[in-house]
Design an enzyme around this catalytic site. Structure first.
Site, PDB file in Angstrom:
ATOM      1  N   GLU A 229     102.401 -91.000 -11.412  1.00 11.98           N
ATOM      2  CA  GLU A 229     102.271 -90.369 -10.327  1.00 11.98           C
ATOM      3  C   GLU A 229     103.754 -90.181  -9.852  1.00 11.98           C
ATOM      4  O   GLU A 229     104.157 -89.113  -9.119  1.00 11.98           O
ATOM      5  CB  GLU A 229     101.605 -91.193  -9.336  1.00 11.98           C
TER       6      GLU A 229
ATOM      7  N   SER B 263     115.382 -92.097 -29.047  1.00 12.94           N
ATOM      8  CA  SER B 263     114.595 -90.902 -29.111  1.00 12.94           C
ATOM      9  C   SER B 263     114.103 -90.344 -30.502  1.00 12.94           C
ATOM     10  O   SER B 263     113.018 -89.877 -30.590  1.00 12.94           O
ATOM     11  CB  SER B 263     114.791 -90.005 -28.056  1.00 12.94           C
TER      12      SER B 263
ATOM     13  N   HIS C  54     100.841 -86.524 -24.043  1.00 10.57           N
ATOM     14  CA  HIS C  54     101.931 -87.299 -24.790  1.00 10.57           C
ATOM     15  C   HIS C  54     102.943 -87.648 -24.142  1.00 10.57           C
ATOM     16  O   HIS C  54     103.295 -88.891 -23.924  1.00 10.57           O
ATOM     17  CB  HIS C  54     102.383 -86.088 -25.824  1.00 10.57           C
ATOM     18  N   SER C  55     103.298 -86.986 -23.052  1.00 11.45           N
ATOM     19  CA  SER C  55     104.301 -87.321 -21.995  1.00 11.45           C
ATOM     20  C   SER C  55     104.094 -86.450 -20.767  1.00 11.45           C
ATOM     21  O   SER C  55     103.175 -85.489 -20.765  1.00 11.45           O
ATOM     22  CB  SER C  55     105.582 -87.205 -22.370  1.00 11.45           C
TER      23      SER C  55
HETATM   24  C1  LIG Z   1     113.341 -86.456 -35.246  1.00 10.89           C
HETATM   25  C2  LIG Z   1     112.405 -86.068 -34.121  1.00 10.89           C
HETATM   26  N1  LIG Z   1     111.727 -84.978 -34.222  1.00 10.89           N
HETATM   27  C3  LIG Z   1     110.978 -84.531 -33.244  1.00 10.89           C
HETATM   28  C4  LIG Z   1     110.834 -85.214 -32.109  1.00 10.89           C
HETATM   29  C5  LIG Z   1     109.995 -84.873 -30.852  1.00 10.89           C
HETATM   30  N2  LIG Z   1     108.997 -85.812 -30.796  1.00 10.89           N
HETATM   31  C6  LIG Z   1     108.905 -86.654 -29.760  1.00 10.89           C
HETATM   32  S1  LIG Z   1     107.484 -87.603 -29.896  1.00 10.89           S
HETATM   33  C7  LIG Z   1     106.947 -86.614 -31.163  1.00 10.89           C
HETATM   34  C8  LIG Z   1     105.586 -87.033 -31.585  1.00 10.89           C
HETATM   35  C9  LIG Z   1     105.297 -88.373 -32.362  1.00 10.89           C
HETATM   36  O1  LIG Z   1     104.123 -88.666 -32.662  1.00 10.89           O
HETATM   37  P1  LIG Z   1     103.772 -90.185 -33.305  1.00 10.89           P
HETATM   38  O2  LIG Z   1     104.611 -90.705 -34.246  1.00 10.89           O
HETATM   39  O3  LIG Z   1     102.243 -90.120 -33.688  1.00 10.89           O
HETATM   40  O4  LIG Z   1     103.713 -90.935 -31.874  1.00 10.89           O
HETATM   41  P2  LIG Z   1     102.930 -90.901 -30.225  1.00 10.89           P
HETATM   42  O5  LIG Z   1     103.581 -89.830 -29.609  1.00 10.89           O
HETATM   43  O6  LIG Z   1     101.604 -90.427 -30.805  1.00 10.89           O
HETATM   44  O7  LIG Z   1     102.956 -92.410 -30.075  1.00 10.89           O
HETATM   45  C10 LIG Z   1     107.833 -85.694 -31.491  1.00 10.89           C
HETATM   46  C11 LIG Z   1     107.422 -84.626 -32.564  1.00 10.89           C
HETATM   47  C12 LIG Z   1     111.578 -86.472 -31.879  1.00 10.89           C
HETATM   48  N3  LIG Z   1     111.867 -87.069 -30.889  1.00 10.89           N
HETATM   49  N4  LIG Z   1     112.404 -86.703 -33.140  1.00 10.89           N
END
Ligand SMILES: Cc1ncc(C[n+]2csc(CCOP(=O)(O)OP(=O)(O)O)c2C)c(N)n1
Ligand SMILES: [Mg+2]
Length: 450
Positions: free
Chosen positions: A126, A212, A341-342
């Site tokens: 929030e 990240s 997701h975020s």
């Molecule tokens: C190398 C890289 N590629 C892409 C991203 C963008 N990104 C951030 S989170 C995410 C999804 C990750 O999914 P998952 O591993 O299943 O974790 P969840 O968010 O479901 O907990 C992506 C593609 C990143 N942070 N780093």
């Protein structure tokens, strides 16, 4: 021919000697030294009749038999890996011998940590929506994976997280004030305000700071586990990652190093169905992440991540064996990401409300544990109401303190990379201050630490 055989024997002797010497040098003798295969060249000296069925493969890269029929291995040779669980969806223990028999206090602590995390998530989510913080990621629906696994570890085991494991840190005792300080990037933040929100880290709690770029933590965790093994420290490493991160090349590097170097490491995959908007059916073709374990020569298990006791049992046993036997374990915890997701994502664009509601209302780790507690007479409506009120108050108070606190001194942006600031950074720092002076009206310096 005789000359050739003699040359081969000399080479083998050399290899043998070399191998022996390496073994003697290292104090890190593998706990599971593979059997050296006897090197026989069947029938080399034999005359007729020759029986090809007695020939044994000698390739150094495989332990296998010859076959004489062309057949590809089907990709589903390992498929439908079962999901280990202890409780059913109503919180009833399915097989009494699997009940970890945790005390009332322990179970109440699990529940309170899971719900406190949930409350903190709601308030910080929030807070982002109101523009008070820049970004946030909730843990909704995955609380069981965090608390069940964290509780099964020793406090000095080292944790590498992805970013959706705040409950692990909370279980270890990271105070609400420090969660808030990190998200608000205030002067109390251990990272001095230099990271995006939710990129926590705590040296005291053996929790390595989140980075990240996906999957960087997997090879790092393998390296750390190898170092712990060399120290004979009886410590393990746990490495959390999402099923999406498992598609990164770094995941392969981490798995393979951990397996070949025989590291005391638990790879803990949270398979929550999505990687942002990518569902698992677009993420991989095999049977999830657990199916990859045997390919790397790793012990593997799939568990119901919404069953905190199943997660606890699996992690505890994996942890025990990882340290006792120096080998990595792979746990795939099946769960569901209930939140977006975020705060930069709107999941209604790629999944139905009904789907999310199913997990929220019918298969949630918190309600499952609550059913269990209620059945034991440990928790009722009154306790629930009082705890909800108390936990909300704790979170709100920490949140208000964090918001009032000053921001870190701007100079801190340039420190801690090098022991002494190099000329490049020095120049950038000066240019930052010139910029701040020039656009004073946009930089309320009175809100920053002096
Ligand atoms: C190398 C890289 N590629 C892409 C991203 C963008 N990104 C951030 S989170 C995410 C999804 C990750 O999914 P998952 O591993 O299943 O974790 P969840 O968010 O479901 O907990 C992506 C593609 C990143 N942070 N780093
Ligand atoms: Mg995911």
């Amino acid at each position: 021919m005789i000359l050739k055989m003699a040359a081969v024997r000399r080479m083998m002797k050399l290899y043998g000697l070399g191998f022996h010497a390496i073994r003697q040098q290292t104090s890190l003798r593998a706990s599971r030294v593979p059997q050296q295969r006897a090197f026989h060249v069947n029938g080399a000296q034999r005359q007729q009749p020759f029986d090809s069925s007695v020939e044994k493969p000698q390739f150094p890269g495989a332990s296998a038999e010859f076959v004489d029929q062309l057949e590809f291995i089907k990709p589903n040779v390992i498929s439908g890996i079962p999901i280990y669980r202890v409780m059913d969806r109503q919180g009833q223990i399915i097989r009494p011998t699997e009940d970890p028999q945790l005390s009332k206090d322990t179970v109440l602590n699990f529940y309170q940590k899971m719900t406190l995390l949930n409350t903190m998530d709601r308030i910080l989510y929030e807070s982002q929506r109101q523009g008070r913080i820049s970004f946030y990621m909730t843990n909704y629906g995955e609380e069981g994976t965090h608390i069940g696994s964290a509780a099964a570890l020793n406090p000095n085991d080292l944790v590498f997280g992805q970013y959706r494991e705040a409950g692990v840190l909370m279980f270890r005792g990271f105070p609400l004030d420090l969660f808030m300080a990190q998200c608000y990037a205030n002067a109390d933040d251990l990272g001095k305000g230099r990271q995006m929100p939710v990129h926590y880290g705590s040296r005291d709690l053996n929790f390595v700071t989140i980075s990240s770029p996906l999957a960087t933590q997997l090879p790092q965790a393998a390296g750390a586990a190898y170092a712990l093994k060399r120290e004979n420290s009886n410590r393990a490493v746990i490495c959390y990652f999402g099923e999406g991160a498992a598609s990164e090349g770094d995941a392969h590097a981490g798995f393979n190093f951990a397996a070949t170097l025989e590291c005391p490491l638990i790879f803990f995959c949270r398979n929550n169905g999505y990687a942002i908007s990518t569902p698992t059916n677009e993420q991989y073709r095999g049977d999830g992440i657990a199916a990859r374990g045997p390919g790397y020569g790793m012990m593997s298990i799939r568990v119901d991540g919404n069953d905190v006791f199943a997660v606890y049992n699996a992690t505890k046993e994996a942890r025990r064996r990882a340290v006792a036997e120096n080998q990595p374990f792979l746990i795939e915890a099946m769960t569901y990401r209930i939140g977006h997701h975020s705060t930069s994502d709107d999941s209604s664009a790629y999944r139905s409300v009904d789907e999310v509601n199913y997990w929220d209302k019918q298969d949630h780790p918190i309600s499952r544990l609550r059913h269990y507690m209620t059945a034991h007479g440990w928790w009722g409506e009154d306790e629930e109401r009082a705890w909800r009120k108390q936990s909300r108050k704790l979170v709100m108070e920490a949140f208000e303190r964090a918001e009032r606190r000053l921001k870190p001194h701007p100079d801190l942006m340039f420190t801690d990379v090098y022991e002494e600031m190099n000329p490049g950074l020095q120049k950038q720092k000066e240019s930052m201050w010139r910029h701040i002076q020039q656009y004073k009206e946009h930089y309320p310096l009175d809100l920053y630490d002096k």
